[in-house]
Design an enzyme around this catalytic site. Structure first.
Site, PDB file in Angstrom:
ATOM      1  N   GLU A  31      21.730 -62.989  14.243  1.00  0.00           N
ATOM      2  CA  GLU A  31      21.582 -62.145  15.438  1.00  0.00           C
ATOM      3  C   GLU A  31      22.671 -62.471  16.447  1.00  0.00           C
ATOM      4  OE1 GLU A  31      20.119 -59.233  15.318  1.00  0.00           O
ATOM      5  OE2 GLU A  31      18.169 -60.148  14.937  1.00  0.00           O
ATOM      6  N   ASP A 166      24.234 -52.595  12.795  1.00  0.00           N
ATOM      7  CA  ASP A 166      23.207 -51.569  12.630  1.00  0.00           C
ATOM      8  C   ASP A 166      23.733 -50.376  11.843  1.00  0.00           C
ATOM      9  OD1 ASP A 166      21.919 -53.337  14.291  1.00  0.00           O
ATOM     10  OD2 ASP A 166      22.097 -52.098  16.082  1.00  0.00           O
TER      11      ASP A 166
HETATM   12  C1  GLA Z   1      22.065 -54.680  18.657  1.00  0.00           C
HETATM   13  C2  GLA Z   1      23.497 -54.257  18.363  1.00  0.00           C
HETATM   14  C3  GLA Z   1      24.026 -54.932  17.107  1.00  0.00           C
HETATM   15  C4  GLA Z   1      23.807 -56.443  17.148  1.00  0.00           C
HETATM   16  C5  GLA Z   1      22.372 -56.775  17.553  1.00  0.00           C
HETATM   17  C6  GLA Z   1      22.173 -58.254  17.773  1.00  0.00           C
HETATM   18  O1  GLA Z   1      21.195 -54.209  17.664  1.00  0.00           O
HETATM   19  O2  GLA Z   1      23.563 -52.852  18.185  1.00  0.00           O
HETATM   20  O3  GLA Z   1      25.391 -54.626  16.935  1.00  0.00           O
HETATM   21  O4  GLA Z   1      24.730 -57.072  17.991  1.00  0.00           O
HETATM   22  O5  GLA Z   1      21.982 -56.097  18.735  1.00  0.00           O
HETATM   23  O6  GLA Z   1      22.356 -58.936  16.592  1.00  0.00           O
END
Ligand code: GLA
Length: 378
Positions: A31, A166
């Site tokens: 994360e 994502d």
């Molecule tokens: C959000 C962002 C991702 C990532 C997560 C944390 O979902 O869109 O790109 O940075 O937070 O891991």
């Protein structure tokens, strides 16, 4: 014709040419390290967003949603550039812009990824539109191209400085497997995720909390990592080790130190989690999931009371591991639980929430599912 195709025809007066779909995601571990060129281990969930698309000859982009059929957002294709009008439609416009589409299109979106739950409904929307446009206009873009294009849409059109996790997993996810993604070059490996064989299930807990800090807090964390990289003269946190971080501690602020410590340790935890999954060592996986949460809570400070409560209650009820997922400050947590303890765990979390006067949580489960796809309708 499906009901959705019929709605499309009623709204736009002609038939849809393409149907596309893309899923939301959960992240097992890794994360806040995608924007630091790290490794992440998400999987695509079963819930997805659908997009029906066709060309039009009016030079207009028209966008409608199955969830709000009374409004058709309309804009001239020449006005589709950052700073344009639009609310949620900007996620769609951003993709049209970043994919280089210059002719008019009609789009009907049908979203089934719970929004505001930290399950990447926005990536599902962006990616459904991206694969739909790719098929409709025969653009020949690879999944990697589309991951970069949809990230650019969100960064430069919507204005959210997200990383690439994502969108990548929404496009590249595979049924039955978690996706080990190297965020530096977008290479992937499938890692079998078969917790059921060990009598386990992954519970997704939507805290229903969404704190105002979300956008600013995210950008600020990302800026800290970039500041440390700049001070140390390295491209990203990927190039940092604990030894170097500790040795050069006095060159950075205390806040920068703990944030960099999260990044360095989290990248290692992803590697360890992959080894644990390959060895079907779910005890080790659970421990790493717990450590990830603690690091996000204490070093990266992106958790919140609702997330911590869900994680603590799940752990107290016997979960092998529990942690927040996604950007933080609300959204969802995951817990790895013995299948026969799921109901008991849900009850424990509900009780803990009601004792704190938090809004009641929502629960989901999902197996790793396939990534985005699109096909021509006529
Ligand atoms: C959000 C962002 C991702 C990532 C997560 C944390 O979902 O869109 O790109 O940075 O937070 O891991």
């Amino acid at each position: 014709m499906s009901a959705l195709e019929t709605t499309f025809q009623e709204l736009f007066g002609h038939r849809a040419q393409v149907i596309a779909e893309a899923p939301g995601r959960v992240n097992l571990i890794g994360e806040h390290i995608d924007y630091s060129e790290g490794f992440v281990l998400p999987f695509a969930i079963a819930d997805r967003t659908y997009a029906l698309i066709s060309r039009n000859n009016d030079g207009l982009v028209r966008i409608a949603s199955q969830q709000r059929k009374n409004r058709i957002f309309t804009i001239d294709i020449n006005d589709v550039k950052p700073g344009s009008a639009g609310e949620w439609e900007k996620y769609v416009l951003g993709v049209i812009w970043s994919m280089g589409v210059t002719s008019g299109v009609d789009i009907l979106v049908d979203g089934h990824v719970p929004s505001g739950a930290g399950l990447s409904s926005s990536a599902a929307l962006e990616c459904s539109v991206a694969v739909g446009l790719n098929t409709l206009f025969d653009l020949g873009k690879t999944l990697q191209d589309m991951a970069r294009a949809t990230q650019r849409a969100e960064n430069d059109y919507v204005g959210m400085p997200c990383g690439i996790m994502d969108q990548s997993v929404s496009l590249m996810g595979r049924a039955g497997s978690a996706l080990l993604l190297d965020c530096r070059d977008l290479t992937t490996e499938s890692v079998p995720f078969d917790v059921a064989s060990a009598g386990l299930e992954l519970l997704i807990i939507d805290t229903q909390a969404h704190h105002a800090l979300v956008d600013g807090g995210y950008a600020e964390r990302r800026a800290s990592c970039e500041a440390v990289a700049a001070k140390f003269g390295i491209p990203s946190m990927r190039h940092l080790s604990m030894d170097i971080l500790v040795a050069r501690r006095d060159e950075i602020s205390e806040t920068e130190f703990v944030r960099a410590r999260h990044a360095v340790t989290e990248i290692q935890r992803v590697k360890d989690a992959v080894a644990a999954l390959r060895a079907s060592d779910f005890t080790a996986l659970g421990r790493l999931i717990n450590e990830s949460h603690n690091s996000l809570r204490d070093d990266y400070t992106v958790s919140c009371p609702e997330l911590d409560e869900a994680v603590d209650a799940a752990r107290a009820a016997g979960a092998q591991g529990a942690r927040m997922v996604g950007g933080g400050f609300g959204g969802s947590a995951i817990a790895l639980i013995k299948a026969d303890q799921i109901e008991l765990t849900k009850d424990a979390i509900r009780k803990a929430y009601s004792a704190k006067n938090f809004k009641a949580p929502r629960f989901f489960t999902s197996l790793p599912s396939a990534g985005a796809s699109a096909r021509l309708l006529q």
